[in-house]
Design an enzyme around this catalytic site. Structure first.
Site, short mmCIF file in Angstrom:
data_model
loop_
_atom_site.label_atom_id
_atom_site.label_comp_id
_atom_site.label_asym_id
_atom_site.label_seq_id
_atom_site.Cartn_x
_atom_site.Cartn_y
_atom_site.Cartn_z
N ASN A 37 0.81 -1.21 0.00
CA ASN A 37 0.00 0.00 0.00
C ASN A 37 0.85 1.27 0.00
OD1 ASN A 37 -2.38 1.42 0.04
ND2 ASN A 37 -2.83 1.04 2.21
N HIS A 122 -14.10 -4.87 11.32
CA HIS A 122 -13.75 -3.52 11.78
C HIS A 122 -15.03 -2.78 12.17
CE1 HIS A 122 -9.63 -2.90 9.67
NE2 HIS A 122 -9.77 -4.14 10.10
N ARG A 147 -13.13 -5.58 15.94
CA ARG A 147 -12.09 -4.61 16.29
C ARG A 147 -12.79 -3.28 16.49
NH1 ARG A 147 -7.29 -2.15 12.45
NH2 ARG A 147 -8.84 -0.53 12.09
N TYR A 159 -6.52 7.18 13.05
CA TYR A 159 -6.41 5.89 12.36
C TYR A 159 -7.67 5.04 12.59
CZ TYR A 159 -5.61 1.09 11.43
OH TYR A 159 -5.81 -0.16 10.94
N ASP A 211 -6.48 -1.75 17.61
CA ASP A 211 -5.21 -1.48 16.93
C ASP A 211 -4.69 -0.11 17.36
OD1 ASP A 211 -3.09 -1.27 15.20
OD2 ASP A 211 -4.24 -1.72 13.38
N HIS A 213 -1.82 1.00 16.35
CA HIS A 213 -1.13 1.47 15.15
C HIS A 213 0.19 2.18 15.48
CE1 HIS A 213 -1.29 2.28 10.73
NE2 HIS A 213 -2.01 1.18 10.78
N GLU A 237 -3.17 -4.50 19.43
CA GLU A 237 -2.29 -4.68 18.27
C GLU A 237 -1.30 -3.52 18.12
OE1 GLU A 237 -4.64 -5.27 14.75
OE2 GLU A 237 -3.08 -4.41 13.49
N GLU A 263 2.27 -6.81 11.34
CA GLU A 263 1.75 -6.55 9.99
C GLU A 263 2.79 -5.84 9.12
OE1 GLU A 263 -1.76 -4.16 10.99
OE2 GLU A 263 -0.77 -2.43 10.10
N ARG A 284 1.21 -11.39 12.83
CA ARG A 284 0.27 -10.73 11.90
C ARG A 284 0.75 -10.68 10.44
NH1 ARG A 284 -4.16 -8.69 11.91
NH2 ARG A 284 -3.69 -6.50 11.52
N HIS A 313 -2.97 -10.20 9.05
CA HIS A 313 -3.38 -8.90 8.53
C HIS A 313 -4.32 -9.13 7.34
CE1 HIS A 313 -1.68 -4.84 6.89
NE2 HIS A 313 -2.62 -4.62 7.77
N ASP A 317 -6.26 -3.40 1.63
CA ASP A 317 -5.08 -3.17 0.76
C ASP A 317 -4.30 -4.46 0.50
OD1 ASP A 317 -4.59 -1.60 3.59
OD2 ASP A 317 -2.82 -2.78 3.09
N GLU A 340 -8.20 -11.36 10.07
CA GLU A 340 -8.82 -10.04 9.89
C GLU A 340 -9.68 -10.04 8.63
OE1 GLU A 340 -5.95 -6.87 9.71
OE2 GLU A 340 -7.51 -5.30 9.64
N TRP A 403 2.73 6.98 12.31
CA TRP A 403 1.33 6.91 11.88
C TRP A 403 0.79 5.54 12.10
CZ3 TRP A 403 -1.03 3.97 8.01
CH2 TRP A 403 -2.44 4.20 7.93
O1 LIG Z 1 -5.70 -3.64 9.29
C1 LIG Z 1 -4.87 -3.23 10.09
O2 LIG Z 1 -4.67 -3.71 11.20
C2 LIG Z 1 -4.01 -2.09 9.70
O3 LIG Z 1 -3.28 -1.61 10.54
C3 LIG Z 1 -4.13 -1.60 8.32
C4 LIG Z 1 -2.94 -0.74 7.88
O4 LIG Z 1 -3.10 0.55 8.35
C5 LIG Z 1 -2.87 -0.71 6.39
O5 LIG Z 1 -2.68 -2.01 5.92
C6 LIG Z 1 -1.77 0.20 5.90
O6 LIG Z 1 -1.61 0.00 4.53
MG LIG Z 2 -3.01 -3.01 12.18
#
Ligand SMILES: O=C(O)C(=O)C[C@H](O)[C@H](O)CO
Ligand SMILES: [Mg+2]
Length: 403
Positions: A37, A122, A147, A159, A211, A213, A237, A263, A284, A313, A317, A340, A403
């Site tokens: 991605n 999600h 999630r 996020y 998550d 992130h 996560e 991931e 992941r 994961h 994407d 997921e 991020w």
């Molecule tokens: O699905 C998740 O747990 C993610 O963290 C998704 C990511 O942000 C995403 O794959 C970034 O490209």
């Molecule tokens: Mg994630």
């Protein structure tokens, strides 16, 4: 059976996907996912310039040898671009091997360890109430695991939460990276309230995931893990950026909340200390980034020694090719945890015809030979590539953050 042709297809049915097709002189072909991605064309260049010319004429059945040829033979090891390219070749070759054997891929791996694959959905809302409504909808759809991510007062864009109510969340939403603002304190104060509200309304039976992130420091992650212990999460996560595996020692000393990581990992070496020290609970890394089936099954086997399970994961994407192969892997792998699931758009599903099915919160593997996912090349051509970047995060004072 020799490889006679190999080419990349880039398509954007709502978002960008990079797909590899490997064709053999016996007419059997295989499909691999090479999507990274926000960095899609880097993998295309790596494949087209450095990998595909060297594949022509090779014996398609020698998956292990080709894997090492591409990994050791490149001299430059690991890294997301290289490993996404190797993964795509590996997935396509396993697809060919299973088709040649006239078997669904899970049979080649060792057969079924389970009848169906539990997924998590999600659920996101601009605020806690919006998130609770999403949880209700997803429970009604049959999900046993969700999630939960909600907007945090004082943080304008966060996020996992769509910009507008009712929209799908897609992080790669601008040609150049959008700039978001982050406040750790506001986030840490808010998240336990979200989990308290979800448990209060839906009780103890549903599995809850979250998550972070990569945004916290180890001691902040420890604080969050402790704060949500009463709500017994399935996992927390990516609570810190994980280049420094040692960070997890500190987090683990403080909390019993299960931890999921990986991931953005692409090698077994990214996991070694985490697994050997039993600092995490779920791995992941998706098949399309971790060197395909050949390498990810080694990671899963190592994880199994330490009671660590898989939780691949699976956002939009990763293409249906990666998801389809993952469902075969999930059906086989002894130490399966969860998968997921972020549904692809109808346009994406049409470009990638597949035989996996979603039913009652679970995926059911298909019986077609191979991994069961194809690409409609004529339809794919109708969706040209569009540059799309992931956002960046800054603290309120302007410091660039994770991020
Ligand atoms: O699905 C998740 O747990 C993610 O963290 C998704 C990511 O942000 C995403 O794959 C970034 O490209
Ligand atoms: Mg994630």
């Amino acid at each position: 059976m020799k490889i006679s042709d190999a080419y990349v297809i880039v398509t954007s049915p709502g978002r960008n996907f990079v797909t590899l097709k490997i064709v053999t002189d016996e007419g059997v072909y295989g499909i691999g996912d090479a999507t990274l991605n926000g960095r899609e064309l880097a993998v295309v260049a790596y494949l087209e310039e450095h990998v595909l010319p060297a594949l022509i004429g090779r014996d398609a059945s020698r998956i292990e040898d080709i894997w090492h040829y591409l990994y050791r033979g490149a001299y430059w090891r690991r890294g997301p671009v290289t490993m996404a390219a190797i993964s795509a070749v590996d997935l396509a070759l396993w697809d060919i091997k299973a088709k040649a054997a006239n078997m669904p891929l899970y049979q080649l791996l060792g057969g079924k360890s389970r009848e169906r694959v539990m997924t998590y959905a999600h659920c996101t809302g601009r605020d806690i109430d919006g998130c609770l409504d999403e949880v209700e909808k997803h429970i009604a759809l049959g999900y046993r695991a969700v999630r939960v991510q909600a907007g945090v007062p004082g943080i304008p864009t966060i996020y996992g939460v769509a910009k507008r109510e009712g929209e799908r969340y897609e992080p790669a939403d601008a040609e150049l990276p959008a700039e978001h603002v982050w406040s750790t304190e506001k986030y840490l104060n808010h998240v336990p309230k979200l989990f308290a509200a979800v448990r209060e309304r839906f009780g103890d039976d549903i599995h809850l995931l979250h998550d972070v992130h990569h945004r916290l420091t180890p001691i902040e992650a420890a604080r969050l893990g402790k704060a949500v212990e009463p709500y017994h999460l399935f996992w927390l996560e990516d609570c810190v950026p994980a280049e420094n595996q040692e960070s997890f020692r500190l987090i683990r000393q403080h909390t019993t909340t299960p931890l999921a990581v990986g991931e953005v990992f692409n090698s077994i070496h990214d996991y070694r200390e985490l697994l050997e020290n039993q600092w995490i609970d779920y791995i992941r890394t998706p098949l399309s980034h971790g060197g395909g089936l050949t390498h990810v099954r080694r990671i899963a086997d190592l994880a199994g020694l330490y009671h660590v399970r898989t939780g691949f994961h699976g956002p939009t994407d990763l293409s249906p090719v990666c998801l389809g192969a993952a469902i075969h892997f999930d059906t086989w792998v002894p130490n399966f945890g969860i998968q997921e699931h972020m549904p692809h758009t109808a346009e994406t599903d049409a470009v990638f015809p597949h035989d996996y099915r979603f039913e009652d919160g679970h995926f059911l593997v298909g019986e077609a030979p191979g991994h069961g996912v194809d690409i409609d090349e004529a339809l794919a051509k109708q969706y040209p590539y569009k540059r799309a970047s992931l956002p960046v995060n800054r603290l309120e004072d302007g410091t660039l953050w994770h991020w």
